[in-house]
Design a protein around this motif. Structure first.
Motif, short mmCIF file in Angstrom:
data_model
loop_
_atom_site.label_atom_id
_atom_site.label_comp_id
_atom_site.label_asym_id
_atom_site.label_seq_id
_atom_site.Cartn_x
_atom_site.Cartn_y
_atom_site.Cartn_z
N MET A 54 0.90 -1.02 -0.05
CA MET A 54 0.02 0.10 -0.03
C MET A 54 0.89 1.24 -0.10
N LYS A 55 0.54 2.10 -0.99
CA LYS A 55 1.40 3.50 -1.03
C LYS A 55 1.06 4.25 0.30
N LYS A 56 2.09 4.86 0.90
CA LYS A 56 2.07 5.60 2.18
C LYS A 56 2.17 6.89 1.79
N VAL A 57 1.38 7.87 2.18
CA VAL A 57 1.31 9.43 2.17
C VAL A 57 1.57 9.93 3.34
N LYS A 58 2.58 10.87 3.68
CA LYS A 58 2.77 11.90 4.79
C LYS A 58 2.33 13.20 4.18
N MET A 59 1.36 13.91 5.05
CA MET A 59 1.21 15.23 4.88
C MET A 59 1.75 16.27 5.82
N ILE A 60 2.08 17.16 5.28
CA ILE A 60 2.50 18.25 6.41
C ILE A 60 1.76 19.45 6.45
N LEU A 61 1.01 19.73 7.65
CA LEU A 61 0.00 20.72 7.85
C LEU A 61 0.40 21.66 8.94
N THR A 62 0.39 23.06 8.91
CA THR A 62 0.72 23.89 10.12
C THR A 62 -0.25 24.37 10.54
N ASN A 63 -1.47 23.77 10.66
CA ASN A 63 -2.55 24.14 11.44
C ASN A 63 -3.10 23.11 12.22
N ARG A 64 -4.04 23.14 13.14
CA ARG A 64 -4.39 21.83 13.86
C ARG A 64 -5.40 20.84 13.16
N SER B 38 10.20 20.75 -6.14
CA SER B 38 9.36 19.83 -5.92
C SER B 38 8.97 18.84 -7.37
N ASP B 39 8.36 17.87 -6.84
CA ASP B 39 8.19 16.93 -7.95
C ASP B 39 6.66 17.40 -8.78
N PHE B 40 5.80 17.71 -7.69
CA PHE B 40 4.52 18.15 -8.37
C PHE B 40 4.24 19.44 -7.58
N ILE B 41 3.35 20.24 -8.26
CA ILE B 41 2.94 21.19 -7.79
C ILE B 41 1.46 21.40 -7.89
N LYS C 235 8.21 11.38 -3.08
CA LYS C 235 7.76 12.18 -4.16
C LYS C 235 7.70 13.68 -3.29
N PHE C 236 7.85 14.84 -3.78
CA PHE C 236 7.93 15.88 -2.69
C PHE C 236 6.89 16.67 -3.53
N ILE C 237 5.72 17.00 -2.86
CA ILE C 237 4.77 17.64 -3.26
C ILE C 237 4.15 19.16 -2.71
N PHE C 238 4.06 20.15 -3.61
CA PHE C 238 4.10 21.52 -2.92
C PHE C 238 2.40 21.75 -3.27
N ASP C 239 1.55 21.82 -2.41
CA ASP C 239 0.03 22.05 -2.51
C ASP C 239 -0.22 23.70 -2.12
N MET C 240 -0.34 24.42 -3.19
CA MET C 240 -0.51 25.86 -3.04
C MET C 240 -1.87 26.28 -3.07
N HIS C 241 -2.24 26.45 -1.97
CA HIS C 241 -3.73 26.75 -1.61
C HIS C 241 -4.20 28.26 -2.01
N GLU C 242 -3.15 28.90 -2.10
CA GLU C 242 -3.57 30.35 -2.32
C GLU C 242 -2.22 31.14 -2.93
N ASN C 243 -2.60 32.31 -3.21
CA ASN C 243 -1.15 33.21 -3.54
C ASN C 243 -0.43 33.58 -2.24
N TYR C 244 0.82 33.62 -2.30
CA TYR C 244 1.61 33.93 -1.07
C TYR C 244 2.19 35.16 -1.19
N GLU C 245 2.35 35.91 -2.40
CA GLU C 245 2.99 37.02 -2.39
C GLU C 245 2.22 38.29 -1.48
N LEU D 214 5.45 13.03 0.24
CA LEU D 214 5.54 13.88 1.18
C LEU D 214 4.57 15.10 0.61
N HIS D 215 3.42 15.14 0.96
CA HIS D 215 2.64 16.02 0.58
C HIS D 215 2.39 17.26 1.54
N CYS D 216 3.11 18.31 1.00
CA CYS D 216 3.00 19.58 1.90
C CYS D 216 2.13 20.92 1.31
#
Length: 364
Positions: A1-11, A147-150, A114-124, A94-96
């Protein structure tokens, strides 16, 4: 089974977008664990849990939201604790989530994931401090390169990306799960109900709405959600006879709030590119629940609302302009009904169940 770890900086209580992505992966046979930062120890007694098959692991370096660089040291502790936790664990992805999540992930990741950058919004930051704006742009580009995927939510996020990185981009807009709103039936009221539903970050804009409608006895203002501005608004709500501020809610409750809303107030500070160029999920929730919106002038939402005739625009810093609009709509309900008819034409055009399948391009 493929395993995914997600990094999230809220609760994660829960972060709706993160939940929906993780749930889709779990439903398709992946093992998903979210490592989240409960910086104010709201869930200190629940360090680990499972929600709908999604594993949750919480870390508790103490910090207060909205305190800027004071959060740096606890952020570093969060990174170190995550890294120690994952040290001997096997995982393929690693899905960030968001910029701070990908910063943490960069220092945590190993060479075979695989390193994934999940951009929920604009950061500028689109304000006076141009130096910070360019630093943020540099950081976004740097982590895109690594990143491998954005994952992105709207086209403006691709503006400063290199051609090489654009080939990594996968579009997953902030559309709602339409099934969650199937139970939303409008409850009739003699009052005109103007609601804000979502993360409460914009004190000035919401207070301006409250002030504009203070003397309107048959107009009711409802603010649903938690965030950095919630405590301030909650402190002053008793100064108004027609305002309710409810605080944090479960995402499954939002359909109920929409059933009690005649208009959705979707205004943010116009000093940030993040707000002027973003399409928040509440816009699409308003569409599926047939709730006309009030949005800010000079934003992409302004153009969208005018194109489809589904709402109204106002200068959120101008209390008199807000008051004039609400009074006009209160006295001309037929105008609102016209917007509802336009919403019916596009009610099912923005479905999460369709766009979330783009995750298959990453996870197979």
């Amino acid at each position: 089974m493929k395993k995914v770890k997600m990094i999230l900086t809220n609760r994660f209580d829960p972060d709706v977008r993160v939940y929906k992505e993780a749930k889709y992966l779990v439903d398709n046979g992946l093992d998903v664990e979210i490592l989240c930062w409960d910086r104010e120890s709201e869930y200190s007694k629940i360090k680990e849990s499972v929600i709908d098959g999604i594993k949750i692991k919480r870390f508790f370096p103490y910090s207060e939201y909205g305190t800027g660089f004071k959060q740096l040291r606890p952020f570093v502790r969060f990174i170190n604790e995550c890294k120690e936790y994952l040290k001997n664990k096997e995982y393929q992805y690693l899905h960030c989530h968001d910029l701070d999540g990908v910063i943490a992930g960069y220092f945590i990741k190993n060479n075979y994931t695989k390193f994934i950058f999940d951009m929920h919004e604009n950061y500028e930051i689109n304000g006076r401090n141009q130096k910070i704006r360019y630093i943020v742009r540099f950081m976004v580009n740097f982590f895109q390169n690594k990143s491998d995927f954005i994952i992105y939510v709207n086209e403006t996020q691709k503006n400063f990306a290199s051609n090489k990185n654009k080939r990594k981009f996968i579009c997953i807009p902030n559309y709602p799960d339409i099934q969650n709103y199937a139970v939303c039936k409008k409850i009739k009221s003699d009052n005109l109900r103007v609601s804000y539903i979502g993360a409460v970050r914009q004190y000035n804009e919401l207070k301006n709405l409250m002030d504009a409608c203070k003397e309107m006895s048959n107009v009711k203002i409802a603010i649903h959600g938690a965030g950095v501005a919630y405590k301030q608004l909650n402190k002053i709500k008793d100064d108004y006879n027609n305002v309710v501020v409810t605080g944090r809610y479960e995402f499954t409750e939002s359909a109920k709030f929409y059933s009690e809303a005649d208009l959705l107030y979707v205004l943010y500070p116009t000093t940030s590119m993040q707000y002027t160029t973003s399409y928040p999920v509440k816009l699409y929730e308003a569409i599926v629940t047939k709730t006309p919106v009030i949005v800010g002038k000079g934003t992409v939402l302004n153009n969208f609302v005018n194109k489809y005739g589904i709402g109204f625009t106002v200068d959120g810093s101008n209390i008199n302009e807000i008051r004039d609009l609400i009074e006009y709509l209160n006295n001309n309900r037929n105008v609102i009904n016209e917007k509802i008819r336009n919403l019916e034409k596009i009610q099912y055009d923005y479905s999460w169940n369709d766009v979330v399948k783009n995750l298959d391009k990453i996870y197979g």
